[in-house]
Design an enzyme around this catalytic site. Structure first.
Site, PDB file in Angstrom:
ATOM      1  N   SER A   1      -4.442  -0.741  -2.900  1.00 24.79           N
ATOM      2  CA  SER A   1      -3.978   0.150  -4.039  1.00 24.79           C
ATOM      3  C   SER A   1      -2.751   1.152  -3.435  1.00 24.79           C
ATOM      4  O   SER A   1      -1.962   0.601  -3.218  1.00 24.79           O
ATOM      5  CB  SER A   1      -5.120   1.147  -4.676  1.00 24.79           C
ATOM      6  OG  SER A   1      -4.935   1.456  -5.792  1.00 24.79           O
TER       7      SER A   1
ATOM      8  N   ASP B   1      -7.351  -4.110  -9.108  1.00 28.15           N
ATOM      9  CA  ASP B   1      -7.478  -3.270  -7.988  1.00 28.15           C
ATOM     10  C   ASP B   1      -8.278  -3.969  -6.714  1.00 28.15           C
ATOM     11  O   ASP B   1      -9.355  -3.698  -7.148  1.00 28.15           O
ATOM     12  CB  ASP B   1      -7.866  -1.837  -8.426  1.00 28.15           C
ATOM     13  CG  ASP B   1      -7.356  -0.830  -7.273  1.00 28.15           C
ATOM     14  OD1 ASP B   1      -7.890  -0.985  -6.131  1.00 28.15           O
ATOM     15  OD2 ASP B   1      -6.793   0.257  -7.630  1.00 28.15           O
TER      16      ASP B   1
END
Length: 312
Positions: free
Chosen positions: A46, A162
């Site tokens: 991320s 993610d």
């Protein structure tokens, strides 16, 4: 201490996810390198994928200069009020930012200055996807695609989101890329239960800030524009992202129990809201302080590593 890094030992950094708190990775990298601990391997998840890519492509200073110039209005400009239930962030605008401040379009992971990889999640089957080759920007867009904030990213016939859903602090990827010693950064160690309390923002410098798009964003995020009533509920995104953080915290604990890093850094970032990307100066400074607090342990560990590998 004249030199912290044993000769010939490959040092890896596992940079975890944590939205705006991820700017602390910049301070951590700076402070470690001042100790002589330049990484040979970087694995990111991320926001860690963004900062890690900037360092691996030798663009960290460029990124730092930009994030330290951000204001609340600049952050809000990345949000798309016409999101149509796909994602709240304007992905094209974000990709343009990454091209300008992190790595050029078309640049390949294979051409990075050091070994680099990041992690995403296959939305269809929940499998962990490692990006260790191919286009850097496309891999980053997948790694940062937090559900509800970003639209999923299409890659090789799969929808990716993610990487924090499966591997929030990718120590395992660091090892797979050849790191012999791994320094991991967990951004979420102290935030559970602390980050939903409303804070009074200083909007004086943001003349006319809460209008148009900012007014819309306020309804989604109480971090970016808090409602100071005691009984005011958190914004929609804050609830979603905080729920993800709880999950990521539990996953991180579990993953690290089975594959622990040699050094674990946990900056104190509970006071920085999930979307407060304009507070980069504070996050970076805390990253530097975290390394200084842990310096005796870092030096002790590296001395043991030198003895273990028989290198000085």
């Amino acid at each position: 201490m004249s030199k912290s890094k044993p000769d010939g030992v490959r040092i890896g950094l596992a940079l975890g996810g944590g939205a705006s708190r991820g700017w602390s990775h910049i301070g951590i990298i700076r402070a470690l390198e001042e100790m002589g601990l330049r990484p040979d391997v970087i694995a990111g998840c991320s926001i860690g994928a963004i900062v890690g890519a900037a360092r691996a492509s030798n663009n960290l200073e460029n990124l730092e200069d930009w994030v330290c110039s951000l204001r609340r209005r600049d952050v809000a400009a990345f949000f798309d009020i016409g999101w149509r239930l796909k994602g709240l962030v304007d992905a094209e605008r974000l990709r343009s930012f990454l091209h300008e401040y992190v790595v050029n379009e078309g640049f390949l992971i294979e051409d990075m200055e050091m070994a680099y990889g990041n992690v995403a999640t296959d939305l269809g089957n929940g499998r962990e996807i490692w990006f260790t080759s191919g286009e850097v920007l496309s891999s980053i867009m997948a790694s940062i695609a937090l559900p509800g904030l970003f639209a999923p990213v299409r890659f090789n016939g799969r929808w990716l989101v993610d990487g924090g859903l499966v591997n929030p602090v990718p120590v395992s990827l660091c090892h797979a890329l050849g790191a012999e010693v791994v320094i991991a950064v967990n951004l979420n160690a102290d935030i559970l239960g602390k980050h939903l309390s409303p804070k009074k923002p200083d909007l004086a410098a943001e003349s006319g800030a809460i209008d148009g798009i900012l007014g819309t964003i306020k309804s989604y995020s109480s971090n970016l524009f808090p409602d100071n009533r005691e009984d005011a509920p958190p914004g929609m995104f804050d609830v979603l992202a905080s729920s993800v953080n709880i999950t990521q915290d539990r996953i991180t604990r579990s993953r690290m129990a089975g594959d622990p890093p040699d050094i674990l850094l946990e900056p104190r970032l509970a006071e920085i809201g999930l979307l407060e990307f304009h507070r980069a100066d504070e996050a970076i400074a805390e990253g530097e302080r975290c390394v200084q607090r842990m310096r005796p342990m870092i030096e002790y560990t590296m001395e043991n590593v030198a003895r273990l590998f028989g290198k000085s």
